[in-house]
Design an enzyme around this catalytic site. Structure first.
Site, short mmCIF file in Angstrom:
data_model
loop_
_atom_site.label_atom_id
_atom_site.label_comp_id
_atom_site.label_asym_id
_atom_site.label_seq_id
_atom_site.Cartn_x
_atom_site.Cartn_y
_atom_site.Cartn_z
N GLU A 85 0.84 -1.19 0.00
CA GLU A 85 0.00 0.00 0.00
C GLU A 85 0.89 1.25 0.00
OE1 GLU A 85 -3.44 0.24 0.15
OE2 GLU A 85 -3.58 2.39 0.58
N ASP B 201 2.13 -1.55 6.90
CA ASP B 201 2.72 -1.13 8.18
C ASP B 201 2.19 -1.99 9.31
OD1 ASP B 201 4.04 0.86 6.89
OD2 ASP B 201 2.54 2.41 7.32
N ASP C 298 0.85 -1.37 11.98
CA ASP C 298 -0.01 -0.61 12.89
C ASP C 298 -1.48 -0.87 12.55
OD1 ASP C 298 -0.44 0.70 10.56
OD2 ASP C 298 0.44 2.61 11.17
N ASP D 95 -3.72 0.88 10.89
CA ASP D 95 -4.08 1.09 9.48
C ASP D 95 -3.57 -0.05 8.61
OD1 ASP D 95 -5.38 3.39 10.07
OD2 ASP D 95 -3.71 4.72 9.51
#
Ligand code: TTJ
Length: 642
Positions: A435, A508, A510, A512
């Site tokens: 992404e 990532d 995290d 998101d």
């Protein structure tokens, strides 16, 4: 004659002596008995014990089973049945309860013809002695005839004989055990995993109360489950959990019996485009389906087409509805119970008994037609849905043909953003779906361009949960993925055309990032399911921490690993936390996340369609709260537990 019989007896006795050799084989090759020594195997120990209480409930003598996770991840299972027999088992000359815990496969053998004892024939269905063999210690307590008995074991060997320890006002069995750290890689039980399976057991055994308690925290966490509606409640539960709107108020319930086989089906339609069929044989999930599911599907399609023509929902000029048309928006639970269930396939996840197919077919064909006759309002609603699905199927076909024609005209068929690899043999190649352009840039520079392709994604994500197939064809974000993978979607899907055998989602570490992973997985799950089933989908795991001391640099993928490494490296370690892939330079990204030699990856599998689908839906649902909680909870474990 008599002599002959004696000889047979003798031979039988001989094979029993072999069995009597003890539980060593279990400790030597635990995987052979419980599948794995990872978390799955660990949780399997609990189900193995609980199954015994379920059998007692099915026999009609027990209606409450309590499962407790005690401090130190010790498990206690207690029921209010008759209690495992404490009398001397004639063949062995020791108490039957001792036989149950010390003799391999002893479950069904003791008690004689009238005991009614049977072992649930499951995926493994190996019995309590296997659990005993794999426990550091195990205690069994039996309450019967006013007395309480106890026997304790260490690693499958009895500490001493069965003892009377007091009096008892009630009857029942309690087993407490601590899985052996020498046998299992991981000893921590997951509350949600146990809860999901035990809830399933409660649905499949109407009226049996199952209580799960977690005593590991400061406050106990308790869930007590009892469903008078059985599998009807199961369907209802799935719809509520997923906040799905149903097309008709009542769950349709069909039950039939023939030649000692009991078949039950519960079904209801919702306004989504997904189908969810859960099937069970003797309370054991059969994710690969089998004869019960085949009978159901064939009958359902037949009912829709026959009834549809009779009532004029389908005109003469209309084509027949397809199987997928009549299953759009369907949630169904099929449960069959039979004495000799045959589980087939490599993972024993498919029911093979052929007589079940005709029983379920006949049941569904007759009773469902009858139901539609008697409930014309329901019939109208579900026929409308199925005919819409057929129209959407036609639209998708047209959209697909348009895409095909267009791409045939283009010189370069591959998406512009794809950085392809040189190798053309799919079994040797990998694609990283990334992404964002900045991480995509690092990945392009850091990769092994011989075998690794990079596809950066950008733009607005398709609402993968709500979109139908025809919407995917026009979607700017997802079409590059479809084109790059080369294997099509939906009914068009052809795994043999897959251009990369390893498909990585890289995002990532995290919240998101987890969300992106989930959206991609949902997309694959809905439109390219075999890709997941055949083990082609992976999630790349970027490290969370960098530890540096002088020239020495190490990476940690979770908090625990970081603490351990930091302690090992000693004084003067500088620990930094990565916020995202963008913070890594190409070499670091290669070294930590993409280099096949030392990267950490998670292979995505569909162990349990129900759970996977549910997990995805929680993440995709309209409510924000459960989604957040889920992602954070799982982010903590640094992988997606699907
Ligand atoms: C067998 O037939 C005679 C009466 O008792 C039947 C019996 O064994 N019932 C029974 C077994 N209830 N509960 C169990 C049991 C429970 C646990 C937690 C573990 C095991 C191995 C058995």
């Amino acid at each position: 004659m008599a002599e002959n019989e004696n000889r047979i007896e003798h031979e039988y006795g001989g094979s029993q002596i072999e069995v009597l050799e003890g539980l060593e084989p279990v400790r030597k090759r635990p995987g052979m008995y419980i599948g794995s020594t990872g978390p799955k195997g660990l949780h399997h120990l609990v189900y193995e014990i609980v199954d015994n209480s379920i059998d007692e409930a099915l026999a009609g003598y027990c209606n409450h089973i309590e499962v407790t996770i005690k401090k130190g991840d010790i498990i206690e299972v207690s029921d209010n049945g008759r209690g495992i027999p404490v009398g001397i088992q004639p063949k062995m000359g020791i108490p039957a309860v001792t036989v149950v815990f010390t003799v391999l496969h002893a479950g069904g053998k003791f008690g004689g013809e009238n005991s009614g004892y049977k072992v649930s024939g499951g995926l493994h269905g190996v019995g309590a002695s296997v659990v005993n063999a794999l426990s550091e210690w195990l205690t069994v307590r039996v309450r019967s005839d006013g007395d309480e008995y106890e026997q304790t074991f260490h690693r499958g060997k009895e500490d001493g004989p069965l003892k009377k320890i007091g009096s008892a006002q009630t009857t029942g069995t309690t087993v407490t055990f601590k899985p052996d750290p020498e046998m299992f890689e991981e000893l921590v039980f997951n509350y949600d995993t146990l809860l999901t399976r035990l809830r399933e057991e409660a649905f499949l055994n109407a009226g049996v109360r199952i209580t799960l308690t977690d005593d590991r925290g400061e406050e106990p966490v308790v869930q007590s489950m009892c469903y008078e509606g059985g599998i009807r409640s199961f369907v209802d539960h799935i719809h509520r959990r997923r906040q799905l709107e149903v097309l008709h108020p009542e769950v349709i319930y069909l039950k039939g019996q023939q030649g000692g086989i009991i078949a039950e089906v519960a079904l209801q339609y919702n306004n989504s485009y997904n189908e969810l069929i859960l099937s069970f044989a003797n309370n054991v999930n059969t994710p690969d389906g089998g004869t019960h599911e085949e009978g159901f599907k064939t009958a359902l399609t037949r009912v829709f087409n026959d009834f549809g023509r009779e009532k004029g929902y389908l005109k003469d000029k209309d084509e027949n509805l397809s199987g997928s048309d009549v299953r759009e928006g369907l949630t169904a639970v099929i449960s069959v119970k039979l004495t000799e269930a045959q589980f087939e396939g490599q993972t024993k996840a498919k029911l093979g008994n052929t007589e079940v197919r005709s029983l379920v077919f006949g049941l569904v064909y007759e009773k469902l037609k009858e139901y539609f006759e008697e409930n014309p309002g329901v019939a109208k609603a579900v026929f409308e849905k199925a005919t819409q699905a057929a129209r959407a199927r036609e639209a998708a076909k047209k959209a697909r043909e348009l895409v095909r024609r267009k791409s045939a005209l283009e010189t370069s068929r591959m998406p512009g953003k794809l950085a392809d690899c040189r190798e053309k043999d799919p079994s040797k190649t990998e694609i990283y779906i990334v992404e964002g352009d900045s991480a995509g840039g690092s990945a392009k520079m850091g990769r092994d361009s011989n075998i690794q392709a990079i596809l950066p994604l950008w733009g607005k994500m398709l609402n993968v949960e709500k979109a139908r197939l025809d919407k995917v064809y026009g979607n700017e974000k997802m079409m590059p993925v479809v084109t790059a993978l080369g294997c099509g979607i939906g009914e068009d899907f052809d795994l043999s055309k897959l251009r990369y055998h390893k498909v990585f989602i890289m995002a990532d570490a995290d919240v998101d990032g987890s969300h992106i992973c989930t959206l991609m997985l949902t997309f694959f799950f809905r439109f390219m399911r075999p890709l997941i089933e055949e083990g082609h989908v992976y999630i790349a795991q970027p490290p969370l921490f960098k530890l540096a001391k002088g020239q020495q640099v190490k990476y940690a993928y979770n908090e625990a690993e970081m603490s351990k490494m930091s302690a090992e490296m000693g004084q003067g370690v500088k620990v930094s936390r990565y916020k995202g892939l963008g913070e890594m330079n190409p070499e670091q990204l290669w070294e930590t996340t993409m280099n096949p030699e030392n990267r950490v990856i998670v292979q995505i599998s569909i162990e349990d369609a129900e759970r996977a689908d549910e997990t995805f839906t929680i993440l995709m649902g309209d409510k924000v709260e459960p989604r957040r909680e889920f992602i954070e909870k799982n982010a903590k474990y640094a992988n997606l537990d699907i």
